[in-house]
Design an enzyme around this catalytic site. Structure first.
Site, short mmCIF file in Angstrom:
data_model
loop_
_atom_site.label_atom_id
_atom_site.label_comp_id
_atom_site.label_asym_id
_atom_site.label_seq_id
_atom_site.Cartn_x
_atom_site.Cartn_y
_atom_site.Cartn_z
N LYS A 149 1.21 4.09 -3.02
CA LYS A 149 0.85 5.49 -2.79
C LYS A 149 2.04 6.41 -3.03
O LYS A 149 1.88 7.53 -3.57
CB LYS A 149 0.31 5.67 -1.37
CG LYS A 149 -1.03 4.95 -1.14
CD LYS A 149 -2.09 5.48 -2.09
CE LYS A 149 -3.40 4.76 -1.99
NZ LYS A 149 -4.46 5.33 -2.87
N TYR A 159 0.84 -1.21 0.00
CA TYR A 159 0.00 0.00 0.00
C TYR A 159 0.87 1.26 0.00
O TYR A 159 0.68 2.17 -0.82
CB TYR A 159 -0.92 -0.01 1.23
CG TYR A 159 -1.88 1.15 1.27
CD1 TYR A 159 -2.99 1.19 0.43
CD2 TYR A 159 -1.69 2.20 2.16
CE1 TYR A 159 -3.88 2.25 0.48
CE2 TYR A 159 -2.57 3.26 2.22
CZ TYR A 159 -3.67 3.29 1.38
OH TYR A 159 -4.54 4.34 1.42
#
Length: 253
Positions: free
Chosen positions: A163, A159
């Site tokens: 990002k 994640y």
């Protein structure tokens, strides 16, 4: 300041619920026609019906952002419906809170394919909607990323990496489209109270521990993100470009 998006058309990915839904609704309230993109047809069509019942101009287009061709089809559906796209909000994403030891290659690929590849595919699918714009057209591209892309915390390595990759993509897109007067920025929230909040913080103790880290003394909500997205979409934000705006109540001080 009374922000108006009257006469504009906005497209929001991952907009059937959560942060994306709040952004789409706030932009509709501000006068924009809104295109909702989501893979979940049931919630997508339900959102379209609810927006339409409120008097908003809204069209739902089903697409999986990890599939470029489905995005191209959704883009064409929305261009046919609205005639133009002025504002693109790249919001669709997925989180899996696992340690490196727990992340299997298939899970890594899924998170990267939706969060990072999906962001690139969205920009590419809608590229021609912005490539010919002029400064007076006031085009806007807004990425909804995460503070995890800055801090490396929360959501797992896949994640945070996805990002952080979005931030690099946003900067590249901002350089490419700047000459067209298309402002490109990123909103980077940390913990926001959505459907996943209670899963991530299931006990009162865990919530209190999180709250102790937030100087302003409250949690963030989807409307907080939507308010900033509307400002970045409005003419009043025209000198903000290529920026990552962290929204976490001061947690990352």
């Amino acid at each position: 300041m009374n922000l108006s998006l009257k006469g504009k058309t906005a497209v929001v990915t991952g907009a059937a619920k959560g942060i994306g839904r709040s952004i789409a609704e706030k932009m509709a309230e501000s006068g924009a026609a809104v295109g909702i993109i989501d893979f979940d047809k049931a919630t997508g069509f339900a959102a379209q019906e609810e927006f339409t019942a409120k008097g908003y101009k809204c069209v739902f287009a089903a697409a999986d952002v990890s599939n470029y061709e489905s995005l191209v089809q959704a883009k064409q559906q929305l261009v046919d419906a609205f005639g133009k796209i002025d504002i693109l909000v790249i919001n669709a994403g997925v989180s899996r809170k696992h340690t490196i030891a727990e992340i299997e290659p298939a899970e890594w690929e899924r998170v990267i394919s939706i969060n990072l590849s999906g962001s690139f595919y969205t920009v590419k699918a809608f590229y021609d909607c912005f490539a010919d714009k002029k400064p007076e057209d006031e085009g806007r591209i807004i990425f909804v990323t995460s503070g995890s892309g800055i801090t490396g915390t929360g959501g797992g390595a896949h994640y945070a990496a996805s990002k952080s990759g979005q931030h690099g993509l946003m900067r590249t897109v901002s350089k490419e489209f700047g000459k067209n007067g298309v402002n490109v920025n990123a909103i980077a929230p940390r913990v926001i109270v959505t459907d996943l909040f209670d899963t991530l913080y299931p006990t009162e103790e865990s919530k209190e521990q999180l709250m102790a880290k937030i100087p302003i003394g409250r949690f963030g909500y989807p409307d907080d993100i939507a308010n900033l997205a509307c400002f970045l979409a409005a003419p009043e934000s025209s000198y903000i470009h290529g920026q990552i705006i962290l929204m976490d109540g001061g947690r990352t001080l």
